[in-house]
Design an enzyme around this catalytic site. Structure first.
Site, PDB file in Angstrom:
ATOM      1  N   ASN A  71       0.805  -1.225   0.000  1.00 49.50           N
ATOM      2  CA  ASN A  71       0.000   0.000   0.000  1.00 49.50           C
ATOM      3  C   ASN A  71       0.837   1.274   0.000  1.00 49.50           C
ATOM      4  O   ASN A  71       0.338   2.346   0.347  1.00 49.50           O
ATOM      5  CB  ASN A  71      -0.953  -0.008   1.199  1.00 49.50           C
ATOM      6  N   TYR A  73       3.281   3.473  -2.623  1.00 46.58           N
ATOM      7  CA  TYR A  73       3.761   3.629  -3.993  1.00 46.58           C
ATOM      8  C   TYR A  73       5.287   3.665  -4.031  1.00 46.58           C
ATOM      9  O   TYR A  73       5.949   3.876  -3.007  1.00 46.58           O
ATOM     10  CB  TYR A  73       3.203   4.905  -4.616  1.00 46.58           C
ATOM     11  N   LEU A  78       1.643   7.128   0.489  1.00 44.75           N
ATOM     12  CA  LEU A  78       0.853   6.092   1.150  1.00 44.75           C
ATOM     13  C   LEU A  78      -0.564   6.081   0.600  1.00 44.75           C
ATOM     14  O   LEU A  78      -1.198   7.132   0.458  1.00 44.75           O
ATOM     15  CB  LEU A  78       0.808   6.351   2.664  1.00 44.75           C
ATOM     16  N   CYS A  79      -1.059   4.901   0.288  1.00 47.88           N
ATOM     17  CA  CYS A  79      -2.431   4.737  -0.199  1.00 47.88           C
ATOM     18  C   CYS A  79      -3.246   4.070   0.901  1.00 47.88           C
ATOM     19  O   CYS A  79      -3.088   2.879   1.176  1.00 47.88           O
ATOM     20  CB  CYS A  79      -2.447   3.887  -1.472  1.00 47.88           C
ATOM     21  N   ILE A  80      -4.112   4.850   1.538  1.00 46.89           N
ATOM     22  CA  ILE A  80      -4.929   4.335   2.630  1.00 46.89           C
ATOM     23  C   ILE A  80      -6.276   5.038   2.603  1.00 46.89           C
ATOM     24  O   ILE A  80      -6.365   6.232   2.300  1.00 46.89           O
ATOM     25  CB  ILE A  80      -4.211   4.542   3.989  1.00 46.89           C
TER      26      ILE A  80
END
Length: 227
Positions: A71, A73, A78-80
């Site tokens: 999660n 990149y 951060l992808c949340i």
């Protein structure tokens, strides 16, 4: 036997407590030992940027230290879900309640990040390669994911040493204990005694008597003027 890859952070905490109990109160016929290398932590820097209309819009978070995670990149973003704007996007796979709202705070962000680092979301990965490696590692068929993460952890410890940071190496060190605030009532810090109260009352009585005397003198002066 359950594989090490499927052991969650919660299980590690529980096992750590049980291990201590077994070592302090051993079971007859058994010798308990364990390798706690998997409890050792790393030092990963990150930036949180807040928009001008915070808390109505979510902040963004970017890791400055290299993190191999499903999660995160490649550039560290951060992808949340909690940091995604509250828009209705049925194709994202996220519920509206999982996205940002003004009731969220820095505390809830950090707690969500820690939870995500412990339990990655592989259904909508930001790093597909890391996600595939993680699933294989969790299934016990490939250890490449663990190898990469361990190397990053060891490299981060060198940076921590350079920055003068002590990296937690046990559950006890990792979990910061919360101490309730001390009762800070200014009256509790003052020691009253009988003499102080007595002198204080005497001063008040003296002031009242002087005030009465002044009033009497004014009355007498007023009476002499009329005669």
């Amino acid at each position: 036997m359950e594989s090490r890859a499927s052991t969650s952070a919660g299980a590690l905490r529980a096992l750590s407590v049980e291990l201590k109990n077994l070592q302090s109160q051993p079971v007859e016929g058994f010798t308990i030992d364990a390798n706690e290398d998997n409890l050792f932590g790393g030092y990963f820097k990150a930036n949180i940027r807040f928009p001008s209309n915070y808390p109505y819009s979510p902040p963004s978070m970017k890791f400055l230290t290299k993190v191999w995670h499903p999660n995160v990149y490649e550039n560290g973003d951060l992808c949340i879900s909690i940091l995604h704007a509250p828009v209705d996007d049925p194709h994202s796979g996220e519920l509206p309640c999982e996205r940002w709202n003004p009731t969220q705070s820095v505390r809830t962000i950090l707690l969500s990040v820690i939870s995500l680092l412990n339990e990655p979301n592989t259904s909508s990965p930001a790093n597909v390669d890391a996600s595939v490696m993680y699933r294989r590692w969790k299934e016990g068929s490939d250890a490449e994911y663990a190898t990469i993460v361990k190397k990053q952890v060891e490299d981060s410890k060198k940076e921590a040493e350079h920055d003068g940071i002590v990296v937690p190496e046990t559950i006890e060190e990792y979990c910061v204990k919360w101490a309730p605030p001390q009762h800070d009532d200014c009256l509790d810090s003052i020691d009253f005694d009988d003499d102080m109260m007595y002198d204080y009352n005497d001063d008040e009585e003296d002031e009242e008597e002087e005030s009465d005397d002044d009033c009497n003198e004014e009355d007498e002066d007023s009476g002499q003027g009329e005669n």
